[in-house]
Design a protein around this motif. Structure first.
Motif, PDB file in Angstrom:
ATOM      1  N   LEU A   1      10.908  41.006 -13.572  1.00 32.26           N
ATOM      2  CA  LEU A   1       9.684  41.015 -13.748  1.00 32.26           C
ATOM      3  C   LEU A   1       8.989  40.003 -14.597  1.00 32.26           C
ATOM      4  O   LEU A   1       8.033  39.338 -14.360  1.00 32.26           O
ATOM      5  N   GLY A   2       9.856  39.546 -15.685  1.00 28.04           N
ATOM      6  CA  GLY A   2       9.678  38.644 -16.509  1.00 28.04           C
ATOM      7  C   GLY A   2       9.168  37.218 -15.703  1.00 28.04           C
ATOM      8  O   GLY A   2       8.277  36.535 -15.800  1.00 28.04           O
ATOM      9  N   ILE A   3      10.163  36.928 -14.691  1.00 26.03           N
ATOM     10  CA  ILE A   3      10.033  35.770 -13.917  1.00 26.03           C
ATOM     11  C   ILE A   3       8.951  35.635 -12.999  1.00 26.03           C
ATOM     12  O   ILE A   3       8.126  35.012 -12.801  1.00 26.03           O
ATOM     13  N   GLY A   4       8.714  37.031 -12.460  1.00 26.68           N
ATOM     14  CA  GLY A   4       7.433  37.105 -11.718  1.00 26.68           C
ATOM     15  C   GLY A   4       6.023  36.920 -12.336  1.00 26.68           C
ATOM     16  O   GLY A   4       5.289  36.463 -11.976  1.00 26.68           O
ATOM     17  N   TYR A   5       5.974  37.428 -13.564  1.00 24.13           N
ATOM     18  CA  TYR A   5       4.875  37.146 -14.416  1.00 24.13           C
ATOM     19  C   TYR A   5       4.654  35.730 -14.690  1.00 24.13           C
ATOM     20  O   TYR A   5       3.367  35.243 -14.548  1.00 24.13           O
TER      21      TYR A   5
ATOM     22  N   PHE B   1       7.171  37.402 -21.759  1.00 27.40           N
ATOM     23  CA  PHE B   1       8.327  37.027 -22.844  1.00 27.40           C
ATOM     24  C   PHE B   1       8.804  38.415 -23.276  1.00 27.40           C
ATOM     25  O   PHE B   1       9.975  38.262 -23.596  1.00 27.40           O
ATOM     26  N   ALA B   2       8.115  39.517 -23.396  1.00 30.16           N
ATOM     27  CA  ALA B   2       8.772  40.612 -23.841  1.00 30.16           C
ATOM     28  C   ALA B   2       9.609  41.299 -23.111  1.00 30.16           C
ATOM     29  O   ALA B   2      10.894  41.617 -23.395  1.00 30.16           O
ATOM     30  N   PHE B   3       9.177  41.117 -21.647  1.00 26.90           N
ATOM     31  CA  PHE B   3      10.280  41.705 -20.465  1.00 26.90           C
ATOM     32  C   PHE B   3      11.560  40.799 -20.492  1.00 26.90           C
ATOM     33  O   PHE B   3      12.652  41.309 -20.410  1.00 26.90           O
ATOM     34  N   LEU B   4      11.572  39.431 -20.729  1.00 32.18           N
ATOM     35  CA  LEU B   4      12.427  38.600 -20.643  1.00 32.18           C
ATOM     36  C   LEU B   4      13.278  38.741 -21.744  1.00 32.18           C
ATOM     37  O   LEU B   4      14.705  38.981 -21.725  1.00 32.18           O
TER      38      LEU B   4
END
Lengths: 525, 506
Positions: B188-192, B225-228
């Motif tokens: 998800l982080g990479i996707g955003y 940032f938070a997801f990662l």
């Protein structure tokens, strides 16, 4: 004269290491193993003694500044493991290596006489501990000093836990715990702090390493004070109260360990490091100027008196000796904390002077244990008649602790008192006087008991075996029963006679020690 | 192009393709020693490649090697980019991978039925492939793909421990669930990030993020940032997201524990380096966002809590597992300082800890091999029966404590130096030092049992583990001692990696 291709300080480090290897290989043949130990100790003393003239020579400090250190390994970029000989380390190495020979003779008598297990491990660890002491004595910078300081803790741990009994393991835990906690939490923090503030300079040099940082304001007096506290309590081996508890705990070890390591090598490594840090890292002049070392006099003074008072109430002989050691170590610290050139001399001298007397006392305690299986002072009534040599040596050791002539203790006390007058320190004077009285109060009753109180009549002492009767060719020294014994096996008697003699000889002939101590003083800027 | 058939220019991709193809082929290597021999060959070759790659990177004028897969420009294709940091991690992973493969033979023979050996080694090599791939790539989505390869294979490897203890299955399932959550967060982080920047190349991402106006209030970037951070926290077993780790390491086959402890979480930390330093940049992660605070608090709490937990364990492998979480705490605490010595301490500890802990898990595995279990009771008196194994364990333990002249001391030195240099971070230095005392406590329980207590039962009869286990164990432990006595190589590489990370460019 043999020409050494490798420098002698390196040999001093490698000889005991090689000795440890050979001892472990010779483990199956006890006589050969002990021969290896004695030979190693002899060669080591030869090598160490051979280094002394150069250190005593006149232009030593001029060449010291120029001579490069002997680099062993670059551990971190710019941080070297390196050796460099200076007078204080020389003195320490001489004491440790000369007493190692006598202690090895003594160990043979003690370990065999008491049928100790795992003797090979014992001798190997002993040699490794001596190697650590040599590395410590000749360390060229703080980092190297720390490396060997920790190595000494590790190599002496198996010696303390030697018996493997629940009590031995518990005491060894206390030993390791206190020494590692202090060194890792405080000493290492202090060393890394020094590294950060001086920009990577950890070399020992007279006058200290902080001058530049203090001059340009990057290091302030309060921070310097914190660093000093970190060092003084980080060096747990110096047994400054309240981090002295490991020393009585270490008494669970076989007596040769208590004698050489916990009366001489390990504890002296502590006060040696204190002295070295004061002289070569901070510099007495810097400490005087910023006034951050004054508290040490009072803490050391309190340690001297409190430890002496505790000693007064110990019935176990080795524990009483241990508390006496705690108190005597703080003599060195209090002398160093006076920060005058003369007091530094006194501190260095006391490292030497205390060694001979204290090892004699421990030798005597072990001798009594081996021959009579007695550990408590209250059991010693009349033992002087059965073991006259042992108790005579004990008396000499006691006199040295009190500081009476003609013994070694008098020499250093003389210098210390001189320094107290010179620096106008009435507190120290009072401490020394009180402590002398206390020393007399806890040593002389033992001597009195041994020689002048009649031996009680034993009715039953069922558990004593004839264990002490079959020591090789010395069987005739023994009775068959615990309360019908004579002197301990001959190696023990020989060793303790030698150290007792040395305690007296030191009074008449202390040129070497005084020479080295004066050399140390002359290097101060 | 001739270029395609030469070894040296193609090293970055060969490091991944060799174990990828080799791993699949392992299945066809029969039932006997074939799969093991093949896996040894593949991992050995890969290790050789990483050594060459390290030489190339050190010689490169720019300080890094860029390799575009299929010669597609990096805007469209995948770029592999190797600098001092990932060359060092590659060397560590491949080196430990090779040595543990050597070690695995006897251990696997005993712990896993023979008809599954070919599958075991196939999955084993693919796991190493995935870990190397994550480390070598400079493409954010490629990281995710290889992360899945390594994760799925690792779940399988852990589950293979079921023949020794059925709990391996639940341990694997637990890791599967938590690991998948982590991986999805990372995805998800990479996707955003891709939404915002329109690229998957790490360096491009960094440039475009830096060009964004008012990035601190950019919602999508913040969410990414938070997801990662959470996903990476799970993958690198950052306290309190470490719950999958102790059971997994305890019940996995011994060789797998050794491999994972030395590589898997380390690669998780490498990803954190890349995302926090290379993509987001120090200014965003550690100044604008409170990553330094979050990470250092979690790391310090982890060091203390898991240290205390480790002291209370009686199973050696479980003790080592908790100790691993604590040691990962050191690494995270180091880079959370965001200064040169702190980050260098963390990089060097990735390597040092891999050597020490890998060697210690091997020692525990050797005890398992001889005794079938490895708890404090069964190792009594083992110092005499298995001298080399126990000496390796103790030497590794001294390293964890950070005794001077062990690798652990080097890490500790850098970490404490970094903590003292960072403003107001001295508590980190205190925690690092207290943590080493906890390491004394749990190591010493083993020392006391092995050397100062009498053996009981079957322990009194065992003999030293076979050479094929003792030798690899001592290679790692020996390395940990060697790089403690002379840490100029590891120290300089780490300093170089730290400087380039803090400089922003990969």
């Amino acid at each position: 004269m043999i020409h050494f291709d490798v420098s002698p300080q390196l040999l001093a480090l490698y000889i005991p290491l090689l000795g440890a290897l050979l001892i472990s290989l010779a483990g199956r043949w006890p006589d050969l193993r002990e021969l290896v130990t004695l030979l190693t100790a002899g060669v080591l003393l030869y090598v160490v003694a051979g280094m002394a003239p150069a250190v005593l020579a006149d232009g030593f400090w001029a060449s010291f500044a120029k001579a490069p250190a002997l680099k062993l390994a670059e551990v971190l970029p710019g941080v070297w493991l390196e050796l460099k000989v200076e007078p204080l380390g020389m003195l320490f190495a001489l004491i440790a290596s000369s007493l190692w020979i006598l202690n090895s003779i003594y160990s043979i008598g003690y370990m065999r006489g008491n049928h100790e297990k795992n003797q090979t491990r014992f001798y190997v660890c002993f040699a490794l501990a001596i190697a650590s002491v040599m590395g410590l004595a000749f360390a060229g910078n703080l980092f190297t000093l720390f490396v060997f300081y920790e190595a000494l803790t590790l190599t002496t741990y198996p010696l303390v836990a030697h018996k493997g009994s629940a009590e031995a393991i518990r005491s060894a835990r206390t030993y390791l715990g206190i020494l590692v906690v202090t060194s890792v939490c405080f000493l290492l923090a202090g060393i890394i702090g020094t590294y950060v503030f001086t920009g990577g300079d950890m070399t020992f040099r007279p006058g200290g390493v902080f001058r530049r940082a203090l001059a340009d304001g990057s290091l302030t007096a309060p921070t310097l004070g914190i660093l000093f506290v970190l060092y003084m309590y980080g060096i747990g081996k110096a047994a400054l109260m309240p981090v002295h508890r490991w020393l009585p705990a270490a008494m669970v070890a076989p007596t040769p360990v208590s004698a050489l390591l916990h009366a001489v090598a390990v504890v002296k490594a502590g006060v040696f490091t204190v002295l070295k840090v004061i002289v070569y890292v901070f510099g007495p002049a810097v400490l005087v100027r910023y006034g951050v070392g004054d508290w040490l006099i009072y803490v050391a003074g309190a340690t001297i008196l409190i430890a002496s008072c505790i000693a007064l109430f110990q019935d176990n002989l080795k524990r009483r000796l241990a508390y006496s050691t705690v108190s005597q170590l703080s003599y060195v610290i209090i002398a160093a904390a006076l920060l005058s050139p003369l007091s530094i001399t006194a501190a260095a001298l006391h490292i030497a002077a205390h060694a001979f007397g204290k090892i004699t006392l421990f030798f005597a305690a072990g001798s009594i244990y081996t021959a009579a299986h007695k550990t408590e002072i209250s059991q010693l009534d009349g033992i002087g008649r059965r073991m006259p040599i042992t108790m005579a040596a004990f008396t000499i050791g006691s006199l040295s602790m009190i500081g009476l002539p003609p013994t070694a203790g008098f020499v250093s006390k003389w210098y210390l008192l001189q320094a107290t007058w010179e620096t106008d320190a009435p507190f120290v004077l009072v401490v020394v006087i009180l402590s002398t009285l206390l020393n007399a109060a806890y040593f002389l009753p033992i001597v009195y008991r041994a020689f002048f109180v009649a031996e009680p009549r034993h009715h039953h002492e069922p558990h004593q075996s004839s264990a002490d009767g079959d020591f090789g060719d010395s069987g005739d020294h023994h009775g068959h029963d615990a309360h019908d014994h004579g002197e301990a096996p001959w190696p023990i008697v020989v060793a303790l006679s030698c150290t007792a003699l040395a305690t007296i000889v030191f009074f008449f002939y202390s040129d070497l020690a005084i020479g080295l101590a004066n050399q140390l003083r002359s290097g101060l800027p | 192009m001739l270029d395609a058939f030469e070894l040296v220019p193609n090293l970055p991709v060969l490091v991944v393709t060799t174990p990828l193809i080799g791993g699949v082929l392992t299945i066809a290597m029969g039932r006997g020693k074939g799969p093991w021999a093949w896996a040894t060959l593949i991992t050995g070759v890969v290790f050789y490649f990483t050594v060459l790659l390290m030489q190339q990177v050190l010689a490169a004028k720019t300080g890094y090697i860029s390799y575009e897969l299929g010669n597609w420009p990096r805007q469209w294709g995948i770029e592999y980019r190797v600098d001092a940091l990932n060359a060092f991690i590659l060397l560590t992973v491949a080196g430990v991978g090779f040595v543990t493969t050597l070690y695995a033979q006897k251990s696997v023979e005993k712990e896993i039925p023979q008809d599954r050996h070919n599958f075991f080694y196939a999955v084993w090599v693919l796991a190493i492939c995935g870990l190397l791939g994550i480390t070598v790539t400079g493409d954010a989505f490629n990281v995710y793909v290889l992360l899945e390869i390594s994760s799925l294979t690792v779940y399988a490897l852990i589950a293979m421990g079921k023949d020794m203890n059925r709990q391996a299955l639940t341990a694997s399932l637990r890791y599967l669930i938590l690991g998948s959550v982590g991986a999805s967060f990372i995805l998800l982080g990479i996707g955003y990030l891709m939404m915002v920047t329109g690229t998957l190349n790490m360096e491009d991402m960094h440039d475009r993020l830096a060009a964004l106006p008012d990035i601190v209030h950019h919602r999508t970037v913040l969410v990414a940032f938070a997801f990662l951070l959470c996903g990476l926290g799970l993958k690198m077993a950052l306290f309190p997201l470490h719950m999958w780790l102790p059971k997994a390491y305890t019940y996995a086959p011994s060789a797998v524990s050794a491999l994972l402890s030395a590589t898997a979480t380390k690669v998780g930390i490498y990803m954190a380096f890349r995302f926090l330093f290379t993509i987001f940049g120090v200014g965003f992660s550690f100044v604008a966002m409170p990553a330094n605070l979050v990470l250092s608090v979690a790391a310090c709490a982890g060091i203390l809590v898991t240290g205390v937990t480790a002291v209370r364990q009686t199973n050696l492998k479980r003790m080592l597992a908790y100790s691993s979480v604590g040691q990962l705490g050191y690494i995270v605490a180091g880079f959370s300082l965001a200064n040169v010595h702190g980050v260098a301490g963390s990089v060097v500890h990735i390597f040092n800890h891999a050597m020490m802990k890998g060697g210690m898990f091997m020692a525990a595995g050797a005890i398992m091999y001889r005794l079938g279990r490895c708890d404090l009771r069964s190792i009594r008196g083992l110092g005499k029966r298995m001298p080399l194994t126990m000496a390796a364990f103790v030497a590794g333990g001294l390293g964890l404590v950070g005794f001077p002249l062990t690798a652990g001391f080097i890490s500790k030195w850098y970490l404490v130096q970094g903590a003292l240099e960072a403003p107001h971070m001295w508590p980190v230095a205190a925690v690092v030092l207290v943590g080493s005392l906890l390491a004394v406590a749990y190591t010493w329980r083993v020392v006391e049992a092995a050397y100062f207590q009498e053996p009981e039962g079957e322990s009194a009869l065992v003999t030293e583990a076979p050479l094929s286990m003792v030798a690899p164990m001592w290679i790692l432990i020996g390395a940990s001692v060697y790089f403690g006595v002379s840490a100029t190589f590891t120290g300089e590489i780490s300093m170089r990696a730290a400087k380039s990370l803090l400089g922003g460019a990969p």
